[in-house]
Scaffold this motif. Structure first.
Motif, PDB file in Angstrom:
ATOM      1  N   ASN A  43       5.980  27.106  -4.074  1.00  0.00           N
ATOM      2  CA  ASN A  43       7.047  26.365  -4.814  1.00  0.00           C
ATOM      3  C   ASN A  43       6.618  25.087  -5.668  1.00  0.00           C
ATOM      4  OD1 ASN A  43       8.863  27.658  -2.328  1.00  0.00           O
ATOM      5  ND2 ASN A  43      10.259  27.379  -4.049  1.00  0.00           N
ATOM      6  N   GLY A  44       5.202  24.992  -5.885  1.00  0.00           N
ATOM      7  CA  GLY A  44       4.620  23.976  -6.506  1.00  0.00           C
ATOM      8  C   GLY A  44       4.208  22.922  -5.608  1.00  0.00           C
ATOM      9  N   PRO A  45       3.732  21.823  -6.415  1.00  0.00           N
ATOM     10  CA  PRO A  45       3.117  20.570  -5.451  1.00  0.00           C
ATOM     11  C   PRO A  45       4.182  20.194  -4.417  1.00  0.00           C
ATOM     12  CG  PRO A  45       2.554  20.309  -7.727  1.00  0.00           C
ATOM     13  CD  PRO A  45       3.671  21.457  -7.587  1.00  0.00           C
ATOM     14  N   LEU A  46       3.774  20.118  -3.095  1.00  0.00           N
ATOM     15  CA  LEU A  46       4.427  19.577  -1.974  1.00  0.00           C
ATOM     16  C   LEU A  46       3.925  18.288  -1.429  1.00  0.00           C
ATOM     17  CD1 LEU A  46       6.566  20.075   0.340  1.00  0.00           C
ATOM     18  CD2 LEU A  46       4.877  21.205   1.426  1.00  0.00           C
ATOM     19  N   ASP A  47       4.885  17.199  -1.586  1.00  0.00           N
ATOM     20  CA  ASP A  47       4.467  15.780  -1.181  1.00  0.00           C
ATOM     21  C   ASP A  47       4.723  15.832   0.289  1.00  0.00           C
ATOM     22  OD1 ASP A  47       3.978  13.278  -0.749  1.00  0.00           O
ATOM     23  OD2 ASP A  47       4.809  12.574  -2.506  1.00  0.00           O
ATOM     24  N   LEU A  48       3.772  15.506   1.083  1.00  0.00           N
ATOM     25  CA  LEU A  48       3.989  15.410   2.633  1.00  0.00           C
ATOM     26  C   LEU A  48       4.883  14.217   2.742  1.00  0.00           C
ATOM     27  CD1 LEU A  48       0.666  16.570   4.028  1.00  0.00           C
ATOM     28  CD2 LEU A  48       2.412  18.115   3.594  1.00  0.00           C
ATOM     29  N   ASN A  49       5.183  13.211   1.967  1.00  0.00           N
ATOM     30  CA  ASN A  49       5.794  12.316   2.368  1.00  0.00           C
ATOM     31  C   ASN A  49       7.386  12.426   2.297  1.00  0.00           C
ATOM     32  OD1 ASN A  49       3.836  10.472   2.900  1.00  0.00           O
ATOM     33  ND2 ASN A  49       4.123   9.444   0.867  1.00  0.00           N
ATOM     34  N   ASP A  50       7.602  13.826   1.629  1.00  0.00           N
ATOM     35  CA  ASP A  50       9.319  14.247   1.646  1.00  0.00           C
ATOM     36  C   ASP A  50       9.371  14.972   2.858  1.00  0.00           C
ATOM     37  OD1 ASP A  50       9.426  13.446  -0.873  1.00  0.00           O
ATOM     38  OD2 ASP A  50       8.541  15.296  -1.640  1.00  0.00           O
ATOM     39  N   LEU A  51       8.630  15.321   4.007  1.00  0.00           N
ATOM     40  CA  LEU A  51       8.859  15.972   5.114  1.00  0.00           C
ATOM     41  C   LEU A  51       9.084  14.810   6.336  1.00  0.00           C
ATOM     42  CD1 LEU A  51       6.259  18.782   4.860  1.00  0.00           C
ATOM     43  CD2 LEU A  51       8.464  18.669   3.667  1.00  0.00           C
ATOM     44  N   TYR A  52       9.806  15.402   7.284  1.00  0.00           N
ATOM     45  CA  TYR A  52      10.053  14.621   8.375  1.00  0.00           C
ATOM     46  C   TYR A  52       9.415  15.293   9.813  1.00  0.00           C
ATOM     47  CZ  TYR A  52      13.656  12.115   6.146  1.00  0.00           C
ATOM     48  OH  TYR A  52      14.296  11.148   5.253  1.00  0.00           O
ATOM     49  N   SER A  95       0.663  -1.112   0.051  1.00  0.00           N
ATOM     50  CA  SER A  95       0.148  -0.061  -0.023  1.00  0.00           C
ATOM     51  C   SER A  95       0.926   1.190   0.047  1.00  0.00           C
ATOM     52  CB  SER A  95      -0.951   0.131   1.244  1.00  0.00           C
ATOM     53  OG  SER A  95      -1.690   1.414   1.303  1.00  0.00           O
ATOM     54  N   LYS A  96       0.235   2.124  -0.758  1.00  0.00           N
ATOM     55  CA  LYS A  96       1.285   3.674  -1.037  1.00  0.00           C
ATOM     56  C   LYS A  96       0.288   4.873  -0.817  1.00  0.00           C
ATOM     57  CE  LYS A  96       4.653   6.427  -1.741  1.00  0.00           C
ATOM     58  NZ  LYS A  96       5.620   6.632  -0.606  1.00  0.00           N
ATOM     59  N   MET A  97       0.542   5.471   0.041  1.00  0.00           N
ATOM     60  CA  MET A  97      -0.508   6.714  -0.009  1.00  0.00           C
ATOM     61  C   MET A  97       0.468   7.952   0.156  1.00  0.00           C
ATOM     62  SD  MET A  97      -2.915   6.006   3.480  1.00  0.00           S
ATOM     63  CE  MET A  97      -3.855   4.759   3.849  1.00  0.00           C
ATOM     64  N   ASP A  98       0.034   9.075  -0.796  1.00  0.00           N
ATOM     65  CA  ASP A  98       0.483  10.111  -1.034  1.00  0.00           C
ATOM     66  C   ASP A  98      -0.397  11.376  -0.746  1.00  0.00           C
ATOM     67  OD1 ASP A  98       3.405   9.489  -1.902  1.00  0.00           O
ATOM     68  OD2 ASP A  98       2.599   8.535  -3.563  1.00  0.00           O
ATOM     69  N   PHE A  99      -0.093  12.259   0.409  1.00  0.00           N
ATOM     70  CA  PHE A  99      -0.711  13.395   0.460  1.00  0.00           C
ATOM     71  C   PHE A  99      -0.046  14.668  -0.140  1.00  0.00           C
ATOM     72  CE2 PHE A  99      -2.601  10.586   3.542  1.00  0.00           C
ATOM     73  CZ  PHE A  99      -3.817  10.880   3.422  1.00  0.00           C
ATOM     74  N   ILE A 100      -0.648  15.457  -0.930  1.00  0.00           N
ATOM     75  CA  ILE A 100       0.108  16.434  -1.491  1.00  0.00           C
ATOM     76  C   ILE A 100      -0.673  17.844  -1.349  1.00  0.00           C
ATOM     77  CG2 ILE A 100       1.028  17.394  -3.987  1.00  0.00           C
ATOM     78  CD1 ILE A 100       1.124  14.377  -4.719  1.00  0.00           C
ATOM     79  N   ILE A 101      -0.027  18.976  -1.308  1.00  0.00           N
ATOM     80  CA  ILE A 101      -0.840  20.334  -1.040  1.00  0.00           C
ATOM     81  C   ILE A 101       0.181  21.129  -1.892  1.00  0.00           C
ATOM     82  CG2 ILE A 101       0.627  20.867   0.829  1.00  0.00           C
ATOM     83  CD1 ILE A 101      -1.894  21.944   2.146  1.00  0.00           C
ATOM     84  N   GLU A 102      -0.504  22.397  -2.618  1.00  0.00           N
ATOM     85  CA  GLU A 102      -0.013  23.160  -3.152  1.00  0.00           C
ATOM     86  C   GLU A 102       0.734  24.068  -2.532  1.00  0.00           C
ATOM     87  OE1 GLU A 102       0.537  23.697  -6.609  1.00  0.00           O
ATOM     88  OE2 GLU A 102      -0.494  21.823  -7.017  1.00  0.00           O
ATOM     89  N   SER A 103       2.073  24.600  -2.733  1.00  0.00           N
ATOM     90  CA  SER A 103       2.832  25.643  -2.028  1.00  0.00           C
ATOM     91  C   SER A 103       3.580  26.583  -3.069  1.00  0.00           C
ATOM     92  CB  SER A 103       4.019  25.011  -1.433  1.00  0.00           C
ATOM     93  OG  SER A 103       5.106  24.459  -2.189  1.00  0.00           O
TER      94      SER A 103
END
Length: 601
Positions: free
Chosen positions: A138-147, A128-136
């Protein structure tokens, strides 16, 4: 090479340098040898190489930081950290969540086991893979990139129910992004909230976009039956339930209206998302892979509206048990297929409650099925009695019907008219034997939907059947029979034999002849092929039902003989000698005459 690795190398080199200056022993000075041209060139080359490497490392580190800042802006520092896994757990489920992206990595249902008796993982990070993305800005921000930095606390309400809350926050001086998960004792629901604190002009989106892909793990031994019962379901805010079909081909759909919930529902378990308000821009996809360890591939993409920078929804990770699902939210119980509208009421209001009641007193589900058969047959006994009497009346007036056939056999319209007169004179209705049987049909068909979806029967044994939710293999065949399979289900075989015996007995009570009489023997054989791979609980129910019905009719026959029925018929005949035709009968005869005249013209 990132900044941490470069820093580590520099510190390591500094330690070696300090050690060599202050702690190493002074070597003996060797005799000075003349330096050759080759040695000088080699030394210069090594020095140049080391200088080039140092320059490249610094350049790469600088480029990486610059690239990160260009992509994430003021949020760049939040993309550096170490991943931790955290657990929310109660008596029913265990949910593993990562501090990187606040992503749900694994869900284990503690009450259940897979078919091979391993822990039942509803899904994991491989499936399973979930990606939550919100616009910033600087463009689309993938919350999976944040710690995120985690913290867990436990609270208790006035009724003593404990709730664990995991809060994950990440931020800078400009603001914070906060995600939290809450799990209460005795619940399969995990509430999630999302909040953007400040970050004006940095976070520009007004919705949180979700992309969820799931390879539904096979938890049952009967893969074919699991695929028949696995669907991607959804429920609109207007109160409409729908799903993608159960076919093997790729299916896609874009839902134009807002939905309340979406569910990846397999045969006995579901992983779902339920909106606090609604989900929008929903697209769903479903396909069947060739991998036998995967039931279906499912995916959804949707947007979650933000209100004042906040959004919330609820995960459901649990069993498809009707009474449990009914408490979750509107329409959520539809994840359990109870059949079409004309039979679903039997399952929803009678069978489900009967099972729940009998489970309090009995632990053997074979015994529970037997008791349910007896209770239903007892409730339907008046209809069974009327059906028997109706068929018996038709049997005792068979000589009169045969006379009409000899007299008017060549004139179908006249034959029907005379039959109607005869039935009216003798006080017999041709549908009196069939109508009670038709009224019992919803109960017969309801079981066809209930047992394949009854999680109560899962991994429950009875007699030789080790699992009543799948077929019972009495013995395996060395070959495969088309449409039948390579195994013999004994409960299905017993059901078939009992149905043939019942048909033979029933034919003695009716006036059926020719094809109609033979059809009663063909149908059980057809169902033997169909039900051989269906749940053993279903075949066992039909077998017990046949035997009880046979017993009821045998008992009725002891108290109701043909002579008494004939006496009642003659009594009705005497009463109806001067009886006028009813308006309905007159209209029916007139319609038949008009049809005959039209045919002749």
């Amino acid at each position: 090479m990132d900044r941490n690795q470069a820093t580590g190398l520099i510190l390591f080199a500094a330690v070696i340098l300090v050690y060599s200056l202050f702690f190493a022993t002074t070597p003996e000075i060797p005799e000075v040898e003349p330096v050759t041209t080759e040695q000088t060139e080699s030394t210069q080359a090594n020095t140049a190489s080391q200088a080039a490497t140092t320059d490249t490392t610094s350049e790469n580190d600088s480029t990486l930081d610059a690239s990160r800042r260009a992509k994430y802006g003021v949020l760049a520092t939040m993309t550096v950290g170490e991943e931790e896994t955290l657990t929310l757990e109660n008596d029913l489920i265990q949910v593993t969540i990562s501090s990187k992206g606040a992503e749900v990595k694994k869900v284990i249902l503690k009450e259940y086991k897979s078919w091979d008796m391993t822990p039942l993982e509803l899904f994991n990070e491989e499936s399973s893979k979930m990606d939550f993305i919100i616009e910033s800005q600087n463009g689309p921000l993938d919350l999976n990139d944040l710690y995120f930095t985690p913290s867990i606390k436990s609270t208790e309400d006035e009724e003593g129910v404990k709730t664990q809350t995991l809060t994950l926050s990440a931020g800078t001086e400009s603001g914070q992004i906060i995600q939290s998960f809450s799990l209460a004792d005795g619940s399969y629901q995990v509430k999630k909230s999302f909040e953007v604190d400040r970050y004006q002009g940095v976070i520009t989106g007004n919705a949180l976009a979700l992309s969820w892909e799931d390879q539904v793990i096979a938890h049952e031994s009967n893969l074919a039956e699991s695929r028949r019962q696995t669907r991607l379901n959804y429920y609109t805010t207007e109160g409409s339930f729908d799903n993608l079909g159960a076919g093997d081909d790729l299916e896609e759909e874009t839902i134009p209206e807002p939905i309340k919930w979406v569910s990846f529902s397999q045969r006995f378990f579901s992983a779902a998302m339920i909106a606090d308000t609604d989900f929008r821009n929903v697209s769903i996809t479903q396909s069947t892979p060739t991998d036998s360890s995967i039931v279906r591939s499912m995916a959804t993409s949707l947007s979650i509206p933000l209100q004042d920078g906040k959004a919330g929804f609820t995960y459901y990770f649990g069993p498809d048990k009707y009474k449990t699902l009914k408490k979750v939210t509107d329409g959520f119980e539809d994840n359990v297929d109870m059949g079409y509208f004309f039979v679903s009421w039997v399952n929803k209001y009678i069978i489900v409650n009967l099972f729940a009641f009998l489970e309090k007193f009995f632990t053997n589900y074979g015994v529970i099925i037997i008791i349910i058969v007896f209770l239903i047959k007892l409730a339907l006994f008046p209809l069974t009695y009327k059906s028997y009497i109706g068929m018996a009346k038709m049997r005792v007036i068979k000589p009169e019907i045969d006379e009409l056939k000899e007299k008017y056999g060549d004139d179908a319209t006249k034959m029907q008219q005379e039959q109607m007169k005869l039935f009216s004179k003798l006080g017999v209705s041709p549908i009196s034997g069939c109508l009670p049987m038709v009224l019992q049909m919803p109960f017969l068909f309801a079981m066809f939907f209930f047992f394949p979806n009854a999680i109560e029967l899962r991994q429950e044994s009875f007699l030789w059947a080790t699992d009543l939710s799948t077929y019972d293999t009495f013995f395996n065949l060395p070959f495969t029979i088309p449409f039948y399979g390579s195994h013999v289900s004994m409960f299905t075989l017993l059901m078939t034999v009992s149905q043939i015996i019942y048909t033979h007995f029933n034919n003695q009570l009716t006036t059926a002849t020719g094809p109609m009489k033979n059809l009663g023997y063909i149908m059980p054989v057809m169902f033997m092929f169909i039900l051989n791979s269906y749940p053993a609980g279903l075949s066992f129910y039909y077998f017990v039902s046949n035997m009880v019905t046979f017993g009821q009719q045998a008992m009725i026959k002891l108290f109701v003989d043909d002579e008494k029925i004939r006496a009642k018929v003659e009594e009705s005949k005497a009463k109806n000698v001067n009886k006028k035709k009813s308006k309905f009968q007159q209209k029916l005869e007139d319609a038949m005459k008009a049809s005959e005249n039209s045919r002749k013209k």
